[in-house]
Scaffold this motif. Structure first.
Motif, PDB file in Angstrom:
ATOM      1  N   MET A   1       0.691  -1.143  -0.022  1.00 13.79           N
ATOM      2  CA  MET A   1      -0.030  -0.074  -0.152  1.00 13.79           C
ATOM      3  C   MET A   1       0.919   1.122  -0.193  1.00 13.79           C
ATOM      4  N   HIS A   2       0.889   2.069  -1.065  1.00 14.38           N
ATOM      5  CA  HIS A   2       1.441   3.374  -1.126  1.00 14.38           C
ATOM      6  C   HIS A   2       0.826   4.374  -0.619  1.00 14.38           C
ATOM      7  N   ILE A   3       1.436   5.170   0.227  1.00 15.91           N
ATOM      8  CA  ILE A   3       0.719   6.276   1.052  1.00 15.91           C
ATOM      9  C   ILE A   3       1.328   7.708   0.430  1.00 15.91           C
ATOM     10  N   GLN A   4       0.414   8.683  -0.088  1.00 15.99           N
ATOM     11  CA  GLN A   4       0.874   9.831  -0.470  1.00 15.99           C
ATOM     12  C   GLN A   4       0.262  10.986   0.189  1.00 15.99           C
ATOM     13  N   VAL A   5       0.898  11.611   0.777  1.00 15.98           N
ATOM     14  CA  VAL A   5       0.553  12.810   1.687  1.00 15.98           C
ATOM     15  C   VAL A   5       0.455  14.070   1.182  1.00 15.98           C
ATOM     16  N   PHE A  32      -6.487  -4.281   5.509  1.00 11.72           N
ATOM     17  CA  PHE A  32      -6.861  -3.901   3.936  1.00 11.72           C
ATOM     18  C   PHE A  32      -5.665  -3.564   3.170  1.00 11.72           C
ATOM     19  N   SER A  33      -4.252  -3.897   3.722  1.00 17.19           N
ATOM     20  CA  SER A  33      -3.140  -3.227   2.885  1.00 17.19           C
ATOM     21  C   SER A  33      -3.180  -4.246   1.697  1.00 17.19           C
ATOM     22  N   GLY A  34      -3.428  -5.656   1.636  1.00 14.37           N
ATOM     23  CA  GLY A  34      -3.588  -6.256   0.321  1.00 14.37           C
ATOM     24  C   GLY A  34      -4.236  -5.685  -0.871  1.00 14.37           C
ATOM     25  N   GLN A  35      -5.612  -5.307  -0.340  1.00 17.18           N
ATOM     26  CA  GLN A  35      -6.512  -4.512  -1.420  1.00 17.18           C
ATOM     27  C   GLN A  35      -6.254  -3.292  -1.684  1.00 17.18           C
ATOM     28  N   ILE A  36      -5.754  -2.366  -0.827  1.00 15.74           N
ATOM     29  CA  ILE A  36      -5.563  -1.036  -1.344  1.00 15.74           C
ATOM     30  C   ILE A  36      -4.104  -0.753  -1.858  1.00 15.74           C
TER      31      ILE A  36
END
Length: 105
Positions: A1-5, A32-36
């Motif tokens: 899961m890549h998070i962009q702030v 949910f990290s596998g789906q996002i």
């Protein structure tokens, strides 16, 4: 899961704040990290730096799931961390509802 702030001009995008946001989201949305595939975070100060007010920090989360339309949740709080936590909890409810229908979590 890549998070962009992403932040508006009234929120100082310091490294410590970004790390705190990523930790909160990683903890709350862990299952949910596998789906996002990507999580976009938009932080803003509703009243700007020149005014103060109750619950003026806003967090808008947009979760992109593989093969599905993006889902969004938002919340406001006294601090960025409160707004992020509230939006993340709302996102959990959305994901449970949507993915629960499919039996995917």
């Amino acid at each position: 899961m890549h998070i962009q702030v992403n932040t508006d001009k009234n929120i100082v995008g310091q490294e410590a704040m970004t790390q705190s946001v990523e930790e909160i989201l990683g903890r709350v949305l862990e299952r949910f990290s596998g789906q996002i595939t990507r999580l976009e975070v938009h932080l803003s100060d509703e009243n700007s730096a020149s005014k103060s007010g109750i619950a003026d920090k806003r967090c808008l989360l947009e979760a992109r799931l593989a093969g599905r339309d993006p889902m969004a949740a938002s919340d406001v709080g006294l601090t960025v961390e409160q707004a992020v936590t509230g939006a993340a909890k709302k996102m959990v409810s959305l994901l449970e509802s949507e993915l629960g229908k499919l039996g995917n979590y």
